[in-house]
Scaffold this motif. Sequence first.
Motif, PDB file in Angstrom:
ATOM      1  N   GLN A 247      -3.752   7.498  -9.014  1.00  0.00           N
ATOM      2  CA  GLN A 247      -4.761   7.032  -8.064  1.00  0.00           C
ATOM      3  C   GLN A 247      -5.140   5.559  -8.258  1.00  0.00           C
ATOM      4  O   GLN A 247      -6.154   5.098  -7.735  1.00  0.00           O
ATOM      5  CB  GLN A 247      -6.016   7.899  -8.131  1.00  0.00           C
ATOM      6  CG  GLN A 247      -5.763   9.347  -7.727  1.00  0.00           C
ATOM      7  CD  GLN A 247      -7.021  10.177  -7.706  1.00  0.00           C
ATOM      8  OE1 GLN A 247      -8.037   9.828  -8.301  1.00  0.00           O
ATOM      9  NE2 GLN A 247      -6.969  11.304  -7.001  1.00  0.00           N
ATOM     10  N   GLU A 248      -4.321   4.816  -8.996  1.00  0.00           N
ATOM     11  CA  GLU A 248      -4.586   3.389  -9.159  1.00  0.00           C
ATOM     12  C   GLU A 248      -4.095   2.639  -7.929  1.00  0.00           C
ATOM     13  O   GLU A 248      -2.982   2.860  -7.456  1.00  0.00           O
ATOM     14  CB  GLU A 248      -3.883   2.853 -10.406  1.00  0.00           C
ATOM     15  CG  GLU A 248      -4.172   1.377 -10.676  1.00  0.00           C
ATOM     16  CD  GLU A 248      -3.510   0.882 -11.947  1.00  0.00           C
ATOM     17  OE1 GLU A 248      -4.057  -0.029 -12.582  1.00  0.00           O
ATOM     18  OE2 GLU A 248      -2.439   1.424 -12.309  1.00  0.00           O
ATOM     19  N   SER A 249      -4.909   1.734  -7.400  1.00  0.00           N
ATOM     20  CA  SER A 249      -4.534   0.970  -6.211  1.00  0.00           C
ATOM     21  C   SER A 249      -3.533  -0.111  -6.582  1.00  0.00           C
ATOM     22  O   SER A 249      -3.387  -0.481  -7.758  1.00  0.00           O
ATOM     23  CB  SER A 249      -5.768   0.327  -5.579  1.00  0.00           C
ATOM     24  OG  SER A 249      -6.261  -0.715  -6.406  1.00  0.00           O
ATOM     25  N   TRP A 250      -2.851  -0.632  -5.550  1.00  0.00           N
ATOM     26  CA  TRP A 250      -1.899  -1.717  -5.786  1.00  0.00           C
ATOM     27  C   TRP A 250      -2.606  -2.941  -6.355  1.00  0.00           C
ATOM     28  O   TRP A 250      -2.093  -3.587  -7.278  1.00  0.00           O
ATOM     29  CB  TRP A 250      -1.175  -2.077  -4.494  1.00  0.00           C
ATOM     30  CG  TRP A 250      -0.503  -3.413  -4.569  1.00  0.00           C
ATOM     31  CD1 TRP A 250      -0.906  -4.585  -4.011  1.00  0.00           C
ATOM     32  CD2 TRP A 250       0.697  -3.714  -5.298  1.00  0.00           C
ATOM     33  NE1 TRP A 250      -0.046  -5.591  -4.330  1.00  0.00           N
ATOM     34  CE2 TRP A 250       0.948  -5.086  -5.122  1.00  0.00           C
ATOM     35  CE3 TRP A 250       1.568  -2.949  -6.068  1.00  0.00           C
ATOM     36  CZ2 TRP A 250       2.043  -5.715  -5.691  1.00  0.00           C
ATOM     37  CZ3 TRP A 250       2.663  -3.584  -6.641  1.00  0.00           C
ATOM     38  CH2 TRP A 250       2.896  -4.947  -6.452  1.00  0.00           C
ATOM     39  N   GLU A 251      -3.770  -3.253  -5.839  1.00  0.00           N
ATOM     40  CA  GLU A 251      -4.503  -4.430  -6.319  1.00  0.00           C
ATOM     41  C   GLU A 251      -4.856  -4.300  -7.800  1.00  0.00           C
ATOM     42  O   GLU A 251      -4.748  -5.269  -8.572  1.00  0.00           O
ATOM     43  CB  GLU A 251      -5.775  -4.622  -5.491  1.00  0.00           C
ATOM     44  CG  GLU A 251      -5.551  -5.067  -4.051  1.00  0.00           C
ATOM     45  CD  GLU A 251      -5.093  -3.944  -3.141  1.00  0.00           C
ATOM     46  OE1 GLU A 251      -4.624  -4.236  -2.027  1.00  0.00           O
ATOM     47  OE2 GLU A 251      -5.202  -2.757  -3.553  1.00  0.00           O
ATOM     48  N   GLN A 252      -5.270  -3.100  -8.195  1.00  0.00           N
ATOM     49  CA  GLN A 252      -5.606  -2.884  -9.612  1.00  0.00           C
ATOM     50  C   GLN A 252      -4.362  -2.984 -10.493  1.00  0.00           C
ATOM     51  O   GLN A 252      -4.403  -3.554 -11.590  1.00  0.00           O
ATOM     52  CB  GLN A 252      -6.262  -1.509  -9.767  1.00  0.00           C
ATOM     53  CG  GLN A 252      -7.633  -1.414  -9.121  1.00  0.00           C
ATOM     54  CD  GLN A 252      -8.145   0.024  -9.087  1.00  0.00           C
ATOM     55  OE1 GLN A 252      -7.373   0.975  -8.963  1.00  0.00           O
ATOM     56  NE2 GLN A 252      -9.463   0.184  -9.204  1.00  0.00           N
ATOM     57  N   LEU A 253      -3.257  -2.421 -10.004  1.00  0.00           N
ATOM     58  CA  LEU A 253      -2.006  -2.469 -10.759  1.00  0.00           C
ATOM     59  C   LEU A 253      -1.542  -3.906 -10.954  1.00  0.00           C
ATOM     60  O   LEU A 253      -1.157  -4.318 -12.061  1.00  0.00           O
ATOM     61  CB  LEU A 253      -0.939  -1.660 -10.029  1.00  0.00           C
ATOM     62  CG  LEU A 253       0.486  -1.706 -10.601  1.00  0.00           C
ATOM     63  CD1 LEU A 253       0.520  -1.141 -12.009  1.00  0.00           C
ATOM     64  CD2 LEU A 253       1.446  -0.951  -9.690  1.00  0.00           C
TER      65      LEU A 253
ATOM     66  N   GLN B 199       0.812  -1.218   0.000  1.00  0.00           N
ATOM     67  CA  GLN B 199       0.000   0.000   0.000  1.00  0.00           C
ATOM     68  C   GLN B 199       0.846   1.269   0.000  1.00  0.00           C
ATOM     69  O   GLN B 199       0.318   2.362  -0.194  1.00  0.00           O
ATOM     70  CB  GLN B 199      -0.937  -0.016   1.217  1.00  0.00           C
ATOM     71  CG  GLN B 199      -1.896  -1.193   1.245  1.00  0.00           C
ATOM     72  CD  GLN B 199      -2.697  -1.345  -0.037  1.00  0.00           C
ATOM     73  OE1 GLN B 199      -3.119  -0.356  -0.638  1.00  0.00           O
ATOM     74  NE2 GLN B 199      -2.919  -2.584  -0.479  1.00  0.00           N
ATOM     75  N   ARG B 200       2.146   1.146   0.216  1.00  0.00           N
ATOM     76  CA  ARG B 200       3.034   2.305   0.205  1.00  0.00           C
ATOM     77  C   ARG B 200       3.546   2.619  -1.190  1.00  0.00           C
ATOM     78  O   ARG B 200       4.123   3.680  -1.420  1.00  0.00           O
ATOM     79  CB  ARG B 200       4.222   2.076   1.136  1.00  0.00           C
ATOM     80  CG  ARG B 200       3.821   1.925   2.575  1.00  0.00           C
ATOM     81  CD  ARG B 200       4.968   1.543   3.483  1.00  0.00           C
ATOM     82  NE  ARG B 200       6.283   1.573   2.868  1.00  0.00           N
ATOM     83  CZ  ARG B 200       7.358   1.034   3.437  1.00  0.00           C
ATOM     84  NH1 ARG B 200       7.258   0.446   4.604  1.00  0.00           N
ATOM     85  NH2 ARG B 200       8.534   1.100   2.849  1.00  0.00           N
ATOM     86  N   PHE B 201       3.353   1.695  -2.144  1.00  0.00           N
ATOM     87  CA  PHE B 201       3.886   1.896  -3.485  1.00  0.00           C
ATOM     88  C   PHE B 201       3.143   3.037  -4.185  1.00  0.00           C
ATOM     89  O   PHE B 201       1.914   3.072  -4.234  1.00  0.00           O
ATOM     90  CB  PHE B 201       3.745   0.619  -4.318  1.00  0.00           C
ATOM     91  CG  PHE B 201       4.542  -0.542  -3.801  1.00  0.00           C
ATOM     92  CD1 PHE B 201       5.757  -0.339  -3.173  1.00  0.00           C
ATOM     93  CD2 PHE B 201       4.077  -1.838  -3.936  1.00  0.00           C
ATOM     94  CE1 PHE B 201       6.498  -1.410  -2.704  1.00  0.00           C
ATOM     95  CE2 PHE B 201       4.801  -2.915  -3.462  1.00  0.00           C
ATOM     96  CZ  PHE B 201       6.014  -2.692  -2.841  1.00  0.00           C
ATOM     97  N   GLN B 202       3.915   3.952  -4.737  1.00  0.00           N
ATOM     98  CA  GLN B 202       3.346   5.057  -5.511  1.00  0.00           C
ATOM     99  C   GLN B 202       4.233   5.293  -6.730  1.00  0.00           C
ATOM    100  O   GLN B 202       5.453   5.359  -6.624  1.00  0.00           O
ATOM    101  CB  GLN B 202       3.279   6.339  -4.669  1.00  0.00           C
ATOM    102  CG  GLN B 202       2.324   6.276  -3.481  1.00  0.00           C
ATOM    103  CD  GLN B 202       0.873   6.157  -3.898  1.00  0.00           C
ATOM    104  OE1 GLN B 202       0.476   6.660  -4.954  1.00  0.00           O
ATOM    105  NE2 GLN B 202       0.061   5.490  -3.084  1.00  0.00           N
ATOM    106  N   GLY B 203       3.597   5.416  -7.901  1.00  0.00           N
ATOM    107  CA  GLY B 203       4.356   5.707  -9.110  1.00  0.00           C
ATOM    108  C   GLY B 203       5.340   4.621  -9.480  1.00  0.00           C
ATOM    109  O   GLY B 203       6.477   4.909  -9.858  1.00  0.00           O
ATOM    110  N   VAL B 204       4.930   3.365  -9.370  1.00  0.00           N
ATOM    111  CA  VAL B 204       5.821   2.248  -9.654  1.00  0.00           C
ATOM    112  C   VAL B 204       5.329   1.491 -10.886  1.00  0.00           C
ATOM    113  O   VAL B 204       4.199   1.672 -11.352  1.00  0.00           O
ATOM    114  CB  VAL B 204       5.900   1.275  -8.457  1.00  0.00           C
ATOM    115  CG1 VAL B 204       6.460   1.981  -7.234  1.00  0.00           C
ATOM    116  CG2 VAL B 204       4.532   0.665  -8.150  1.00  0.00           C
TER     117      VAL B 204
END
Length: 303
Positions: free
Chosen positions: A275-281, A165-170
């Motif tokens: 704003q995409e969640s980790w699960e969606q990614l 949940q901490r991942f951003q812009g990956v």
Amino acid sequence: MEQSPLFQDIDRYLINLWLSSCTEHSFEAGQVVIEAGTRTNEIFLLLSGELRVHVEADGAESLRTLEPGEIAGEVSILTGSTTSAWVTATQPSRALGISREELTQWVQQSHQFSLNLLQIANHRLHSSNLHARHQHREKRKLQAIAMTDGLTGLLNRHWLSLNAQRFQGVSVLALDLDHFKSINDRFGHGAGDQVLQAVAEQLRQGTRPHDAVMRLGGEEFVIVVDMSRGDGDPLQLAERLRVAIEELHIPLCGDEGADQLRVTISIGVATQARQESWEQLLERADQALYSAKNKGRNQVQLA
């Protein structure tokens, strides 16, 4: 008792005078002398037997063993706090109970006694600090083990669940070895483990230190690429890794002269949208991986 560190360099007459007012206690083997988390109004000077200091009620972890002449409970008395450890008799034992009031009087009557008491307390606190540091190191080791895949040494699913949940812009690379089941069926699970280890090492060497390489289980791997550094193209990285895996020659059982296995890998790539969640990614990366599988394997597909 003159040999006790508590009474070092103190006149014997004064020691006898002090001890004459103390209460003697007898403890059976296994009896609790001091219970952690309680308040005590006396310290115990061991006359005979043996006491054990431990941090849990069941005594599984021992801090130290007290012999005749040593004391227990002094840190709690001096700090005015609750006791921090358990003290249990390991054999039939006798001890003198020295009350807080008596201890205060002795301190006022003898400067040497004050020094002795402080030296004992300082030694105990130092030992407690060393124990705490050791426990901290052990805790960190256990945490590292819990977040590491035992076979490959890569990060595992538990690490991912704590950090995702901490991942951003990956960007995410979802990787899956092609036809891995046939390797296990033909050569055995030992050979399969060798393949997984060799592939894991190639993935580790082929990525940057700040990218996270994980084995989720079986032949499934995930790589999280940090895009904030500006020096990583996930699609190019995926292709380099695919080629590196395809070029691997993995000897069975470490025997260079034996048959060597060749493996390939399919990779799905997805870059996190705003704003995409980790699960969606991860779901998009998995869909790209399935597309690579359906199109013949040993290839990279972009979500």
